[in-house]
Scaffold this active site. Sequence first.
Site, PDB file in Angstrom:
ATOM      1  CG  HIS A  18      -1.844   1.110   1.335  1.00  0.00           C
ATOM      2  ND1 HIS A  18      -1.802   2.044   2.357  1.00  0.00           N
ATOM      3  CD2 HIS A  18      -2.879   1.484   0.536  1.00  0.00           C
ATOM      4  CE1 HIS A  18      -2.757   2.921   2.189  1.00  0.00           C
ATOM      5  NE2 HIS A  18      -3.427   2.608   1.093  1.00  0.00           N
ATOM      6  CD  GLU A  60      -2.657   1.601  -3.522  1.00  0.00           C
ATOM      7  OE1 GLU A  60      -3.833   2.005  -3.627  1.00  0.00           O
ATOM      8  OE2 GLU A  60      -1.950   1.817  -2.513  1.00  0.00           O
ATOM      9  CG  ASP A  90      -2.849   6.074  -4.178  1.00  0.00           C
ATOM     10  OD1 ASP A  90      -3.532   5.125  -4.600  1.00  0.00           O
ATOM     11  OD2 ASP A  90      -2.600   6.257  -2.973  1.00  0.00           O
ATOM     12  CG  HIS A 111      -3.523   9.021  -0.709  1.00  0.00           C
ATOM     13  ND1 HIS A 111      -4.231   9.924   0.064  1.00  0.00           N
ATOM     14  CD2 HIS A 111      -4.319   7.929  -0.838  1.00  0.00           C
ATOM     15  CE1 HIS A 111      -5.410   9.406   0.379  1.00  0.00           C
ATOM     16  NE2 HIS A 111      -5.482   8.201  -0.148  1.00  0.00           N
ATOM     17  CD  GLU A 130      -7.192   4.999  -5.468  1.00  0.00           C
ATOM     18  OE1 GLU A 130      -8.145   5.762  -5.191  1.00  0.00           O
ATOM     19  OE2 GLU A 130      -6.476   4.469  -4.601  1.00  0.00           O
TER      20      GLU A 130
END
Length: 319
Positions: free
Chosen positions: A43, A70, A72, A85, A170
């Site tokens: 994450h 991951e 963002d 993020h 993402e």
Amino acid sequence: MRTPLVSRRTALALAAASCLPVHAERRKRWPTRDGAAPLVIAHRGASGYLPEHTLAAYELAVRMGADCIEPDLHLTRDGQLVAMHDATLERTTDAATRFGARNGGWRVADFSLEEIRQLAMRPQGSAALSVAGFKPSSAHPLRVPTLEEIIGLVRRLEAEGTRAIGLYPEAKQAGPRLASHLLNVLSAAGYVGSDKVFLQSFDADTVRGLGRRQQALGLGYRLVLLSGSANRLLAMDLAQIAGFASGVGVNIRGEGMSRSFIAMAHAAGLTVHGYTFNEARAASALPEYRKFMGWGMDGVFSNYPDLALQARAAESHFV
């Protein structure tokens, strides 16, 4: 106070980095949708140890053995995809002391890539600027990276080792603009569509749009709809979601998260990935992983990939 714990765990994880955790455990029959071991998704990288969304954090996660990293993603003023993020820069960087406010704040979209590359990262929570026993191999491990730089790191680490590294970007901005940039960068880098790429968004229309655009481009990435609660996904109708996504990403502490929800999602043809596993101490973290893995969760978003891997390796009772 955390340094000795991080050092011991990191040393063990780095020593085991050449292992193939998912493939090595395929002899087990897990209660996941396909019977394979649940994915360990780093994450924002190994964000419990190093500044989130930096090449250093991604590399540490990979060397620990995480299956996916991951990033963002936001678009800069000049149309570059960067890993961040928040929609704004001040929480994780020194933007507020380096630049004056623009349009009332420090939005990523109001700054160029050249400007963002000048920023220093600010570690959050338990993270620090370095981890004992780990030396990042990138030239600029602690600055805001572009998606291309992240892919370059992944390709280099894959070339050095023997396992594939998954990308799980993402789209933090809804709508077609970021989605189109994301698909263009991935396809230009040679990603066509396989187990290596998941694309996620909290916005259902963005997920649908990604599906339409990737089909037109001949791509086949797996699409994941995110939600703050399982109940919200149930209200949308899991069968309907399965018409445009292959999985859902769900807040593990949100309303409606349960073994029965995971079973219903599996019955609808959806995988379930849970966020965020952020317990730093093994004593509290391992039981939490074991609970959700026992329920059949297909992947875990973890700030501490080493603990997630430790929990997965301990679940030998699944046969």
